[in-house]
Scaffold this motif. Structure first.
Motif, mmCIF file in Angstrom:
data_model
loop_
_atom_site.group_PDB
_atom_site.id
_atom_site.type_symbol
_atom_site.label_atom_id
_atom_site.label_comp_id
_atom_site.label_asym_id
_atom_site.label_seq_id
_atom_site.Cartn_x
_atom_site.Cartn_y
_atom_site.Cartn_z
ATOM 1 N N THR A 281 1.067 -1.562 0.196
ATOM 2 C CA THR A 281 -0.064 -0.127 0.358
ATOM 3 C C THR A 281 1.116 1.455 0.383
ATOM 4 O OG1 THR A 281 -0.719 0.169 2.492
ATOM 5 C CG2 THR A 281 -2.129 -0.964 1.128
ATOM 6 N N SER B 175 -2.763 4.312 0.318
ATOM 7 C CA SER B 175 -4.301 3.075 0.145
ATOM 8 C C SER B 175 -3.782 3.089 -0.910
ATOM 9 C CB SER B 175 -5.075 4.860 0.279
ATOM 10 O OG SER B 175 -5.263 5.175 -0.287
ATOM 11 N N LEU C 262 -6.879 0.187 4.181
ATOM 12 C CA LEU C 262 -6.539 0.075 3.101
ATOM 13 C C LEU C 262 -7.162 1.539 2.263
ATOM 14 C CD1 LEU C 262 -7.229 -4.211 2.253
ATOM 15 C CD2 LEU C 262 -5.030 -2.662 2.440
#
Length: 181
Positions: A16, A22, A119
């Motif tokens: 990520t 993200s 996330l």
């Protein structure tokens, strides 16, 4: 015991970070489907991971296949509440902070909700966001209503109000095939 760290894999945290902190909602759906399935299969087989987080999920950078790793905090799944927390504090279910106890499956749902939030939102939920989530009034620019609703289903303060682990993959968010990977 030998644990694999297959190439070209990296932990989900590093993955990520390479996307700016993200990932897209579509890619998060692919990751969450596999992470949820892994957590469900663990519980179904009587194992509680207790530390589902970005760093304990490996992702193949080419295929996006995800593996749950590091069972160092794990325990046998039991029906009685746990009275000690093992894992990462940011993923600790609120009932443990309130009562000193938690049940395995609802705590797993909480950690999966935190995982999804991180996330797609790049950080852990703050108190104001948790309040909005608990009131089922959470939305975030750029996220689908279904994604926000799944986050709310997983991150209810009262464990009895959370979605059941076995029901997560049946949520509408996983049925949306229009999201980009």
């Amino acid at each position: 015991m030998v644990l694999e760290y297959p190439s070209p894999c990296e932990d989900l945290y590093a993955f990520t970070e390479s996307y700016g902190g993200s990932i897209s909602e579509g890619l998060a759906r692919v990751v969450m489907q596999q992470a949820t399935q892994a957590a469900y299969m663990c519980c179904r087989n009587g194992v509680l991971h207790r530390d589902i987080k970005l760093e304990n999920l490996l992702i193949n950078k080419e295929t996006h296949k995800v593996k749950l790793i590091d069972f160092g905090c794990g325990d046998l799944l039991k029906k009685l509440p746990y009275d000690t927390f093992a894992g990462t504090l940011e993923y600790c279910p609120p009932e443990f902070e309130e009562t000193g106890e938690y049940n395995g499956k609802p705590a797993t749902v909480w950690s999966l909700g935190i995982l999804l939030f991180v996330l797609v939102c790049e950080d852990f939920p703050n108190p104001q966001e948790l309040h909005m989530i608990n009131e089922n009034n959470f939305s975030k620019a750029g996220l689908s209503d279904e994604c926000c609703q799944l986050i709310s289903c997983c991150l209810q303060q009262k464990p009895e109000l959370r979605i059941q682990l076995k029901e997560i993959l049946l949520h509408e968010w996983f049925k949306d095939t229009n999201l980009e990977n």
